[in-house]
Scaffold this motif. Structure first.
Motif, PDB file in Angstrom:
ATOM      1  N   ILE B  26       0.844  -1.208   0.000  1.00 10.87           N
ATOM      2  CA  ILE B  26       0.000   0.000   0.000  1.00 10.87           C
ATOM      3  C   ILE B  26       0.878   1.257   0.000  1.00 10.87           C
ATOM      4  O   ILE B  26       0.619   2.211  -0.740  1.00 10.87           O
ATOM      5  CB  ILE B  26      -0.961  -0.001   1.217  1.00 10.87           C
ATOM      6  N   SER B  27       1.923   1.239   0.819  1.00 14.95           N
ATOM      7  CA  SER B  27       2.804   2.418   0.900  1.00 14.95           C
ATOM      8  C   SER B  27       3.436   2.755  -0.448  1.00 14.95           C
ATOM      9  O   SER B  27       3.675   3.922  -0.757  1.00 14.95           O
ATOM     10  CB  SER B  27       3.929   2.183   1.913  1.00 14.95           C
ATOM     11  N   GLY B  28       3.721   1.710  -1.224  1.00 20.32           N
ATOM     12  CA  GLY B  28       4.391   1.937  -2.502  1.00 20.32           C
ATOM     13  C   GLY B  28       3.448   2.149  -3.674  1.00 20.32           C
ATOM     14  O   GLY B  28       3.885   2.336  -4.810  1.00 20.32           O
ATOM     15  N   ALA B  29       2.143   2.158  -3.393  1.00 22.41           N
ATOM     16  CA  ALA B  29       1.174   2.178  -4.501  1.00 22.41           C
ATOM     17  C   ALA B  29       0.946   3.581  -5.037  1.00 22.41           C
ATOM     18  O   ALA B  29       0.785   4.529  -4.281  1.00 22.41           O
ATOM     19  CB  ALA B  29      -0.157   1.593  -4.021  1.00 22.41           C
ATOM     20  N   LYS B  30       0.909   3.669  -6.345  1.00 20.83           N
ATOM     21  CA  LYS B  30       0.564   4.945  -6.987  1.00 20.83           C
ATOM     22  C   LYS B  30      -0.903   4.997  -7.389  1.00 20.83           C
ATOM     23  O   LYS B  30      -1.442   6.070  -7.639  1.00 20.83           O
ATOM     24  CB  LYS B  30       1.446   5.148  -8.218  1.00 20.83           C
ATOM     25  N   VAL B  31      -1.539   3.828  -7.469  1.00 25.43           N
ATOM     26  CA  VAL B  31      -2.973   3.779  -7.797  1.00 25.43           C
ATOM     27  C   VAL B  31      -3.654   2.830  -6.810  1.00 25.43           C
ATOM     28  O   VAL B  31      -3.255   1.665  -6.682  1.00 25.43           O
ATOM     29  CB  VAL B  31      -3.213   3.286  -9.238  1.00 25.43           C
ATOM     30  N   ILE B  32      -4.672   3.331  -6.134  1.00 24.84           N
ATOM     31  CA  ILE B  32      -5.334   2.561  -5.086  1.00 24.84           C
ATOM     32  C   ILE B  32      -6.849   2.611  -5.285  1.00 24.84           C
ATOM     33  O   ILE B  32      -7.427   3.687  -5.430  1.00 24.84           O
ATOM     34  CB  ILE B  32      -4.982   3.142  -3.692  1.00 24.84           C
ATOM     35  N   ALA B  33      -7.479   1.433  -5.281  1.00 24.22           N
ATOM     36  CA  ALA B  33      -8.942   1.365  -5.397  1.00 24.22           C
ATOM     37  C   ALA B  33      -9.507   0.755  -4.122  1.00 24.22           C
ATOM     38  O   ALA B  33      -8.823  -0.008  -3.431  1.00 24.22           O
ATOM     39  CB  ALA B  33      -9.330   0.521  -6.608  1.00 24.22           C
ATOM     40  N   TYR B  34     -10.732   1.105  -3.799  1.00 23.21           N
ATOM     41  CA  TYR B  34     -11.363   0.565  -2.595  1.00 23.21           C
ATOM     42  C   TYR B  34     -12.877   0.730  -2.693  1.00 23.21           C
ATOM     43  O   TYR B  34     -13.368   1.655  -3.331  1.00 23.21           O
ATOM     44  CB  TYR B  34     -10.839   1.272  -1.335  1.00 23.21           C
ATOM     45  N   SER B  54       0.360  10.529  -0.267  1.00 26.24           N
ATOM     46  CA  SER B  54      -0.534  11.679  -0.451  1.00 26.24           C
ATOM     47  C   SER B  54      -0.799  11.951  -1.931  1.00 26.24           C
ATOM     48  O   SER B  54      -1.823  12.529  -2.283  1.00 26.24           O
ATOM     49  CB  SER B  54       0.047  12.915   0.224  1.00 26.24           C
ATOM     50  N   ASP B  55       0.121  11.506  -2.800  1.00 21.82           N
ATOM     51  CA  ASP B  55      -0.094  11.771  -4.230  1.00 21.82           C
ATOM     52  C   ASP B  55      -0.614  10.541  -4.982  1.00 21.82           C
ATOM     53  O   ASP B  55      -0.597  10.511  -6.214  1.00 21.82           O
ATOM     54  CB  ASP B  55       1.206  12.281  -4.870  1.00 21.82           C
ATOM     55  N   ALA B  56      -1.081   9.541  -4.243  1.00 18.23           N
ATOM     56  CA  ALA B  56      -1.629   8.350  -4.917  1.00 18.23           C
ATOM     57  C   ALA B  56      -2.934   8.718  -5.630  1.00 18.23           C
ATOM     58  O   ALA B  56      -3.711   9.538  -5.144  1.00 18.23           O
ATOM     59  CB  ALA B  56      -1.871   7.243  -3.898  1.00 18.23           C
ATOM     60  N   ILE B  57      -3.137   8.091  -6.784  1.00 18.54           N
ATOM     61  CA  ILE B  57      -4.428   8.225  -7.476  1.00 18.54           C
ATOM     62  C   ILE B  57      -5.409   7.279  -6.790  1.00 18.54           C
ATOM     63  O   ILE B  57      -5.110   6.096  -6.605  1.00 18.54           O
ATOM     64  CB  ILE B  57      -4.274   7.849  -8.968  1.00 18.54           C
ATOM     65  N   GLU B  58      -6.555   7.774  -6.404  1.00 20.01           N
ATOM     66  CA  GLU B  58      -7.518   6.937  -5.682  1.00 20.01           C
ATOM     67  C   GLU B  58      -8.763   6.686  -6.531  1.00 20.01           C
ATOM     68  O   GLU B  58      -9.282   7.596  -7.169  1.00 20.01           O
ATOM     69  CB  GLU B  58      -7.898   7.595  -4.353  1.00 20.01           C
ATOM     70  N   ILE B  59      -9.194   5.437  -6.519  1.00 23.06           N
ATOM     71  CA  ILE B  59     -10.380   5.024  -7.283  1.00 23.06           C
ATOM     72  C   ILE B  59     -11.413   4.472  -6.310  1.00 23.06           C
ATOM     73  O   ILE B  59     -11.388   3.284  -5.971  1.00 23.06           O
ATOM     74  CB  ILE B  59     -10.019   3.950  -8.335  1.00 23.06           C
TER      75      ILE B  59
END
Lengths: 235, 235
Positions: B26-34, B54-59
């Protein structure tokens, strides 16, 4: 002030599947207990090894690894006495548990003896159910499935009834019961929906359709059966 | 090179019950969905919040939280398309899953759509079974117990049969079914062996003998029943 007794689940085998909490508590522990076979390495200790301080006092609880044998209560009684001394002296004691402490775990024998006397905290862990379904790449349960978890030693008649009445079935502790269980599942026409998993999450993990499983299985092996009708759940 | 799809179990609620692996991925993720409700916060995201860059793209995958309603396949189909674009562009995508991804998890709907096309890894998590038995301070299963996990919506007749034929029973997703289930357990004489757990492992965790449970229960509540005869297993 007495110490705190921690029952810590270290997960199914991959050290990275320890929780952050387990890692923190183990790293800070000055006294650590764990089940160990009469010869060879403790599996629980091997999972947590990297986190254990080099100067920690270790209490191996040596239980002969006979399959099916009721765990030697003498060992747990003696271990509980040693652990109680450390707790009484104000030292926390961390007990390492394979998987989850309260899912078929021998930690219950210490808990039964000590939790009324000393403050006790259980830290849940990833169980083999999660590790095996991940390894098989198939959901364990979906939507409103009933899941039944069956220990391998259960007699055929009982096992058949349990399998018939659930959508998802996990057969644990397969070990030497594999030929018998496989024959039963064949007879029930369940073999094609059954997956066989050995040492899930470890480097030497084995995942096979049940039909291709070896003749003899280690104690830490599981069969997962799914009877739902979703096409993507078919192996 | 396409990206990797990760289905990551974030555990039952306490962020410290995430695994080391979940935290790393999770810490290394640039794109995160939930999954997220139509109003209010995503539970899965709230568990992992501290680890998300803080700069992850969230879906957010917004699924209306109607109890019992079959999850909106349209939402998962649309989310799978968005996720597929990131994977095709070579970016890993991390999907946060409450508990364990394959234990009653909606991740299966993404897995079904994407796992044949993109490399996919499942990271198992601590399930609510472990968290609830730890909260109740009672083993979930011991020795050669059969465990049956029953979804709360199951009709009385079926539920009765399942409860009768197992030593350990977990009733999940209790929610609005609580009064009906409680009446059934009363009639079966099981109430005194039943524990009620709400929001296990969270600060506002509630643990009560079933007899003292509130009239209305949240979706994330569980009843654990133990029918074994060990004295220390009685609540």
């Amino acid at each position: 002030m007495t110490g705190i007794l921690y029952g810590v689940g270290v997960g199914p085998g991959d050290p990275e599947l320890m929780t952050l909490k387990a890692h923190r508590v183990i790293s800070g522990a000055k006294v650590i207990a764990y089940p160990a076979p009469d010869s060879g390495e403790s599996f629980a200790r091997s999972i947590a090894a990297e986190a254990i301080a080099s100067d920690a006092i270790e209490i191996p609880m040596i239980v002969p690894m006979r399959v099916e044998r009721f765990p030697a209560q003498d060992v747990y009684a003696a271990s509980a006495e040693v652990i109680a001394k450390h707790l009484s002296a104000g030292e926390n004691v961390v007990v390492l548990c394979e998987g989850d402490p309260f899912f078929y775990g021998s930690f219950m024998y210490l808990f039964a003896r000590l939790a009324d006397i000393f403050p006790t905290e259980i830290i849940p862990g990833v169980s083999s159910l999660g590790a095996c379904s991940a390894a098989l790449r198939r959901p364990l349960t979906a939507r409103n499935d009933v899941l039944t978890v069956i220990p391998g030693p259960l007699p055929d008649e009982d096992m058949r009834a349990k399998i018939e009445s659930a959508e998802a079935i996990a057969i644990m502790k397969v070990g030497r019961h594999l030929p018998r269980i496989r024959a039963l599942l064949d007879e029930m026409g369940m073999t094609e929906n059954a997956g066989y998993i050995e040492r899930a999450s470890l480097g030497e993990q084995t995942v096979l359709p049940l039909a291709d499983a070896p003749e003899s299985a280690p104690y830490f092996s599981m069969i997962l059966i799914y009877k739902g009708d979703d096409p993507w759940l078919t192996l």
